[in-house]
Scaffold this motif. Sequence first.
Motif, PDB file in Angstrom:
ATOM      1  N   VAL A   1     -25.526 -49.034   8.975  1.00  0.00           N
ATOM      2  CA  VAL A   1     -24.511 -48.834   7.944  1.00  0.00           C
ATOM      3  C   VAL A   1     -24.900 -49.677   6.739  1.00  0.00           C
ATOM      4  O   VAL A   1     -25.349 -50.808   6.886  1.00  0.00           O
ATOM      5  N   ASP A   2     -24.764 -49.078   5.550  1.00  0.00           N
ATOM      6  CA  ASP A   2     -25.131 -49.840   4.358  1.00  0.00           C
ATOM      7  C   ASP A   2     -23.914 -50.509   3.741  1.00  0.00           C
ATOM      8  O   ASP A   2     -22.781 -50.321   4.186  1.00  0.00           O
ATOM      9  N   ASN A   3     -24.174 -51.313   2.708  1.00  0.00           N
ATOM     10  CA  ASN A   3     -23.104 -52.048   2.051  1.00  0.00           C
ATOM     11  C   ASN A   3     -22.675 -51.388   0.740  1.00  0.00           C
ATOM     12  O   ASN A   3     -22.009 -52.010  -0.075  1.00  0.00           O
ATOM     13  N   MET A   4     -23.028 -50.125   0.569  1.00  0.00           N
ATOM     14  CA  MET A   4     -22.603 -49.376  -0.607  1.00  0.00           C
ATOM     15  C   MET A   4     -21.076 -49.288  -0.603  1.00  0.00           C
ATOM     16  O   MET A   4     -20.453 -49.197   0.447  1.00  0.00           O
ATOM     17  N   ARG A   5     -20.487 -49.312  -1.760  1.00  0.00           N
ATOM     18  CA  ARG A   5     -19.037 -49.175  -1.896  1.00  0.00           C
ATOM     19  C   ARG A   5     -18.767 -48.108  -2.949  1.00  0.00           C
ATOM     20  O   ARG A   5     -18.654 -48.405  -4.126  1.00  0.00           O
TER      21      ARG A   5
ATOM     22  N   SER B   1     -19.133 -45.864   2.635  1.00  0.00           N
ATOM     23  CA  SER B   1     -20.494 -46.350   2.873  1.00  0.00           C
ATOM     24  C   SER B   1     -21.250 -45.246   3.605  1.00  0.00           C
ATOM     25  O   SER B   1     -20.661 -44.269   4.049  1.00  0.00           O
ATOM     26  N   HIS B   2     -22.564 -45.426   3.765  1.00  0.00           N
ATOM     27  CA  HIS B   2     -23.388 -44.476   4.516  1.00  0.00           C
ATOM     28  C   HIS B   2     -23.633 -44.987   5.931  1.00  0.00           C
ATOM     29  O   HIS B   2     -23.737 -46.194   6.153  1.00  0.00           O
ATOM     30  N   MET B   3     -23.777 -44.051   6.855  1.00  0.00           N
ATOM     31  CA  MET B   3     -24.195 -44.363   8.222  1.00  0.00           C
ATOM     32  C   MET B   3     -25.330 -43.414   8.581  1.00  0.00           C
ATOM     33  O   MET B   3     -25.201 -42.194   8.458  1.00  0.00           O
ATOM     34  N   ILE B   4     -26.465 -43.983   8.988  1.00  0.00           N
ATOM     35  CA  ILE B   4     -27.620 -43.201   9.436  1.00  0.00           C
ATOM     36  C   ILE B   4     -28.053 -43.742  10.796  1.00  0.00           C
ATOM     37  O   ILE B   4     -27.576 -44.784  11.247  1.00  0.00           O
TER      38      ILE B   4
ATOM     39  N   TRP C   1     -18.196 -33.706   9.454  1.00  0.00           N
ATOM     40  CA  TRP C   1     -18.538 -34.477   8.263  1.00  0.00           C
ATOM     41  C   TRP C   1     -20.015 -34.898   8.248  1.00  0.00           C
ATOM     42  O   TRP C   1     -20.454 -35.576   7.319  1.00  0.00           O
ATOM     43  N   HIS C   2     -20.785 -34.482   9.249  1.00  0.00           N
ATOM     44  CA  HIS C   2     -22.220 -34.774   9.307  1.00  0.00           C
ATOM     45  C   HIS C   2     -22.900 -34.054   8.155  1.00  0.00           C
ATOM     46  O   HIS C   2     -22.832 -32.832   8.040  1.00  0.00           O
ATOM     47  N   GLN C   3     -23.568 -34.799   7.304  1.00  0.00           N
ATOM     48  CA  GLN C   3     -24.230 -34.231   6.140  1.00  0.00           C
ATOM     49  C   GLN C   3     -25.734 -34.138   6.378  1.00  0.00           C
ATOM     50  O   GLN C   3     -26.351 -35.061   6.887  1.00  0.00           O
ATOM     51  N   CYS C   4     -26.291 -32.999   6.044  1.00  0.00           N
ATOM     52  CA  CYS C   4     -27.735 -32.738   6.127  1.00  0.00           C
ATOM     53  C   CYS C   4     -28.305 -32.919   7.533  1.00  0.00           C
ATOM     54  O   CYS C   4     -29.383 -33.518   7.699  1.00  0.00           O
ATOM     55  N   PRO C   5     -27.633 -32.412   8.571  1.00  0.00           N
ATOM     56  CA  PRO C   5     -28.165 -32.586   9.925  1.00  0.00           C
ATOM     57  C   PRO C   5     -29.563 -31.997  10.071  1.00  0.00           C
ATOM     58  O   PRO C   5     -29.885 -30.981   9.458  1.00  0.00           O
ATOM     59  N   GLY C   6     -30.390 -32.700  10.835  1.00  0.00           N
ATOM     60  CA  GLY C   6     -31.738 -32.214  11.102  1.00  0.00           C
ATOM     61  C   GLY C   6     -32.727 -32.457   9.978  1.00  0.00           C
ATOM     62  O   GLY C   6     -33.859 -32.007  10.062  1.00  0.00           O
ATOM     63  N   THR C   7     -32.308 -33.151   8.917  1.00  0.00           N
ATOM     64  CA  THR C   7     -33.215 -33.450   7.814  1.00  0.00           C
ATOM     65  C   THR C   7     -33.371 -34.960   7.677  1.00  0.00           C
ATOM     66  O   THR C   7     -32.647 -35.727   8.305  1.00  0.00           O
ATOM     67  N   TYR C   8     -34.268 -35.369   6.815  1.00  0.00           N
ATOM     68  CA  TYR C   8     -34.445 -36.807   6.591  1.00  0.00           C
ATOM     69  C   TYR C   8     -33.217 -37.422   5.932  1.00  0.00           C
ATOM     70  O   TYR C   8     -33.049 -38.635   5.940  1.00  0.00           O
ATOM     71  N   LYS C   9     -32.328 -36.608   5.382  1.00  0.00           N
ATOM     72  CA  LYS C   9     -31.113 -37.083   4.720  1.00  0.00           C
ATOM     73  C   LYS C   9     -29.899 -37.111   5.643  1.00  0.00           C
ATOM     74  O   LYS C   9     -28.787 -37.364   5.198  1.00  0.00           O
TER      75      LYS C   9
ATOM     76  N   HIS D   1     -26.858 -37.943   7.591  1.00  0.00           N
ATOM     77  CA  HIS D   1     -26.005 -39.122   7.486  1.00  0.00           C
ATOM     78  C   HIS D   1     -24.530 -38.745   7.536  1.00  0.00           C
ATOM     79  O   HIS D   1     -24.178 -37.573   7.469  1.00  0.00           O
ATOM     80  N   PHE D   2     -23.700 -39.756   7.639  1.00  0.00           N
ATOM     81  CA  PHE D   2     -22.266 -39.631   7.429  1.00  0.00           C
ATOM     82  C   PHE D   2     -21.886 -40.551   6.288  1.00  0.00           C
ATOM     83  O   PHE D   2     -22.420 -41.664   6.179  1.00  0.00           O
ATOM     84  N   ASP D   3     -20.947 -40.121   5.461  1.00  0.00           N
ATOM     85  CA  ASP D   3     -20.257 -41.025   4.556  1.00  0.00           C
ATOM     86  C   ASP D   3     -19.033 -41.486   5.335  1.00  0.00           C
ATOM     87  O   ASP D   3     -18.261 -40.643   5.820  1.00  0.00           O
ATOM     88  N   ILE D   4     -18.875 -42.793   5.483  1.00  0.00           N
ATOM     89  CA  ILE D   4     -17.773 -43.312   6.297  1.00  0.00           C
ATOM     90  C   ILE D   4     -16.939 -44.305   5.493  1.00  0.00           C
ATOM     91  O   ILE D   4     -17.442 -45.005   4.625  1.00  0.00           O
ATOM     92  N   SER D   5     -15.648 -44.335   5.817  1.00  0.00           N
ATOM     93  CA  SER D   5     -14.736 -45.279   5.171  1.00  0.00           C
ATOM     94  C   SER D   5     -15.055 -46.694   5.636  1.00  0.00           C
ATOM     95  O   SER D   5     -15.732 -46.900   6.651  1.00  0.00           O
ATOM     96  N   LEU D   6     -14.558 -47.665   4.906  1.00  0.00           N
ATOM     97  CA  LEU D   6     -14.803 -49.060   5.284  1.00  0.00           C
ATOM     98  C   LEU D   6     -14.222 -49.381   6.657  1.00  0.00           C
ATOM     99  O   LEU D   6     -14.808 -50.166   7.409  1.00  0.00           O
ATOM    100  N   SER D   7     -13.090 -48.760   7.008  1.00  0.00           N
ATOM    101  CA  SER D   7     -12.520 -49.019   8.337  1.00  0.00           C
ATOM    102  C   SER D   7     -13.435 -48.468   9.433  1.00  0.00           C
ATOM    103  O   SER D   7     -13.628 -49.115  10.469  1.00  0.00           O
ATOM    104  N   LYS D   8     -14.028 -47.301   9.217  1.00  0.00           N
ATOM    105  CA  LYS D   8     -14.974 -46.744  10.198  1.00  0.00           C
ATOM    106  C   LYS D   8     -16.269 -47.550  10.211  1.00  0.00           C
ATOM    107  O   LYS D   8     -16.891 -47.731  11.260  1.00  0.00           O
ATOM    108  N   ARG D   9     -16.674 -48.076   9.047  1.00  0.00           N
ATOM    109  CA  ARG D   9     -17.852 -48.943   8.985  1.00  0.00           C
ATOM    110  C   ARG D   9     -17.637 -50.175   9.860  1.00  0.00           C
ATOM    111  O   ARG D   9     -18.516 -50.565  10.628  1.00  0.00           O
ATOM    112  N   SER D  10     -16.453 -50.764   9.763  1.00  0.00           N
ATOM    113  CA  SER D  10     -16.131 -51.930  10.596  1.00  0.00           C
ATOM    114  C   SER D  10     -16.189 -51.584  12.075  1.00  0.00           C
ATOM    115  O   SER D  10     -16.722 -52.360  12.885  1.00  0.00           O
TER     116      SER D  10
END
Length: 109
Positions: A16-20, A29-32, A52-60, A62-71
């Motif tokens: 999970v990244d620290n993007m906001r 944030s992103h989750m890969i 909500w899975h974005q770009c499945p099966g590709t190098y991209k 990922h999920f965009d996740i809320s801060l609560s899901k990031r935690s």
Amino acid sequence: FLAHVSPGVPTMAVYVDNMRARFGRMVMSHMIADTDDELLAMADKIGVARRWHQCPGTYKSHFDISLSKRSLAILAGAVQISAAEMGRKILSRRNRASAANTTGCALGE
């Protein structure tokens, strides 16, 4: 979510990244992960819908996740990385990906 470690077998992880980024009233944030299977397992574990899975099966992939899901992901073992580290991971994936898997999503472009 670190996989069981066996001698000679590389560990795989969810990150999970620290993007906001604001999305309406949410902050995202992103989750890969090293594999889509790991990514989906973590999404299931923390209650993120697979739709909500974005770009499945590709190098991209990922999920965009809320801060609560990031935690929740961090509590479940996800590795915290910077947005810059996330970018490097995506760039590395892109360099390994075939041209057929490079369309359709904005993450990492």
